[in-house]
Motif scaffolding. Structure first.
Motif, PDB file in Angstrom:
ATOM      1  N   ALA A  17       0.790  -1.110  -0.005  1.00 47.64           N
ATOM      2  CA  ALA A  17       0.099  -0.001   0.077  1.00 47.64           C
ATOM      3  C   ALA A  17       0.986   1.128   0.000  1.00 47.64           C
ATOM      4  N   ASN A  18       1.938   1.203   0.733  1.00 47.70           N
ATOM      5  CA  ASN A  18       2.931   2.389   0.803  1.00 47.70           C
ATOM      6  C   ASN A  18       3.455   2.641  -0.615  1.00 47.70           C
ATOM      7  N   PHE A  19       4.120   1.647  -1.063  1.00 48.54           N
ATOM      8  CA  PHE A  19       4.665   1.682  -2.431  1.00 48.54           C
ATOM      9  C   PHE A  19       3.472   2.297  -3.499  1.00 48.54           C
ATOM     10  N   ILE A  20       2.440   2.009  -3.377  1.00 53.08           N
ATOM     11  CA  ILE A  20       1.369   2.547  -4.530  1.00 53.08           C
ATOM     12  C   ILE A  20       1.182   4.033  -4.049  1.00 53.08           C
ATOM     13  N   LYS A  21       1.184   4.294  -2.707  1.00 49.09           N
ATOM     14  CA  LYS A  21       1.111   5.802  -2.402  1.00 49.09           C
ATOM     15  C   LYS A  21       2.189   6.768  -2.943  1.00 49.09           C
ATOM     16  N   ILE A  22       3.300   6.050  -2.761  1.00 48.32           N
ATOM     17  CA  ILE A  22       4.786   6.648  -3.047  1.00 48.32           C
ATOM     18  C   ILE A  22       4.833   7.076  -4.533  1.00 48.32           C
ATOM     19  N   ASN A  23       4.329   5.854  -5.369  1.00 45.77           N
ATOM     20  CA  ASN A  23       4.542   6.060  -6.739  1.00 45.77           C
ATOM     21  C   ASN A  23       3.366   7.139  -7.243  1.00 45.77           C
ATOM     22  N   VAL A  24       2.228   6.875  -6.681  1.00 38.80           N
ATOM     23  CA  VAL A  24       1.296   7.944  -7.127  1.00 38.80           C
ATOM     24  C   VAL A  24       1.561   9.423  -6.870  1.00 38.80           C
ATOM     25  N   PHE A  25       2.195   9.703  -5.512  1.00 41.36           N
ATOM     26  CA  PHE A  25       2.585  10.888  -5.242  1.00 41.36           C
ATOM     27  C   PHE A  25       4.058  11.404  -6.426  1.00 41.36           C
ATOM     28  N   LEU A  26       4.843  10.560  -6.483  1.00 47.35           N
ATOM     29  CA  LEU A  26       6.066  10.875  -7.208  1.00 47.35           C
ATOM     30  C   LEU A  26       5.645  11.039  -8.720  1.00 47.35           C
ATOM     31  N   ARG A  27       4.817  10.416  -9.380  1.00 53.71           N
ATOM     32  CA  ARG A  27       4.212  10.512 -10.519  1.00 53.71           C
ATOM     33  C   ARG A  27       3.745  12.016 -10.941  1.00 53.71           C
ATOM     34  N   ARG A  28       2.986  12.654  -9.761  1.00 50.01           N
ATOM     35  CA  ARG A  28       2.676  13.906  -9.801  1.00 50.01           C
ATOM     36  C   ARG A  28       3.372  14.982  -9.776  1.00 50.01           C
ATOM     37  N   ILE A  29       4.584  15.017  -9.255  1.00 53.29           N
ATOM     38  CA  ILE A  29       5.613  16.005  -9.106  1.00 53.29           C
ATOM     39  C   ILE A  29       6.975  15.530  -9.947  1.00 53.29           C
ATOM     40  N   ASN A  30       7.919  16.781  -9.945  1.00 53.45           N
ATOM     41  CA  ASN A  30       9.148  16.782 -10.682  1.00 53.45           C
ATOM     42  C   ASN A  30      10.156  16.051  -9.546  1.00 53.45           C
ATOM     43  N   LEU A  31      10.925  15.525 -10.239  1.00 50.04           N
ATOM     44  CA  LEU A  31      12.026  14.754  -9.329  1.00 50.04           C
ATOM     45  C   LEU A  31      13.153  15.670  -9.920  1.00 50.04           C
ATOM     46  N   TYR A  32      14.122  16.110  -9.003  1.00 49.25           N
ATOM     47  CA  TYR A  32      15.389  16.556  -9.427  1.00 49.25           C
ATOM     48  C   TYR A  32      16.541  15.716  -9.102  1.00 49.25           C
ATOM     49  N   GLY A  33      17.471  15.546 -10.046  1.00 46.29           N
ATOM     50  CA  GLY A  33      18.323  14.463  -9.941  1.00 46.29           C
ATOM     51  C   GLY A  33      19.846  15.361  -9.269  1.00 46.29           C
TER      52      GLY A  33
END
Length: 135
Positions: A41-57
């Motif tokens: 359940a937590n992996f699903i929440k994290i993936n949904v959250f990260l898909r909606r925002i930008n990630l800086y490398g």
């Protein structure tokens, strides 16, 4: 973020403002999920959250911010003897490496760090950067 109403309310109040985070934060979220009682359940929440925002490398410029800032922090909070500074670890002076990477990313991209972690307040004694707590 879920269990803190002030954070959820603040996120809602931002409207269309683009949120972003560091790959370091994404890694920390994954680590926490791996060690949680509700992994799937937590992996699903994290993936949904990260898909909606930008990630800086981490790019070359971020490494420069990191290295320079780390040196400044150790000069201020570490041993006064220069020869001892090169072996000083950040965690011995109360700052985590991951938090320094997050701050370096924010400095590199002129971002606001949103956290209630005291490491960032300590780093700001050395170099000013925007910091907010929504808690």
């Amino acid at each position: 973020m879920e269990g803190v109403p002030s954070v959820a309310n603040h996120l809602r109040s931002l409207g269309q403002v683009q949120l972003a985070t560091s790959v370091i934060v994404a890694g920390e979220l994954r680590f926490m999920a791996q060690n949680s009682q509700q992994k799937a359940a937590n992996f699903i929440k994290i993936n949904v959250f990260l898909r909606r925002i930008n990630l800086y490398g981490i790019d070359k410029e971020t490494t420069e911010f990191y290295g320079d800032f780390k040196s400044e922090i150790i000069k201020q909070f570490g041993p006064k003897e220069k020869s001892q500074r090169k072996t000083t670890k950040l965690n011995t002076i109360g700052i985590s490496e991951n938090d320094l990477w997050i701050a370096a990313t924010a400095l590199r991209h002129s971002l606001i760090v949103v956290s209630c972690d005291s490491d960032f307040e300590r780093m700001r004694q050395v170099r000013e950067f925007p910091l907010e707590s929504w808690v």
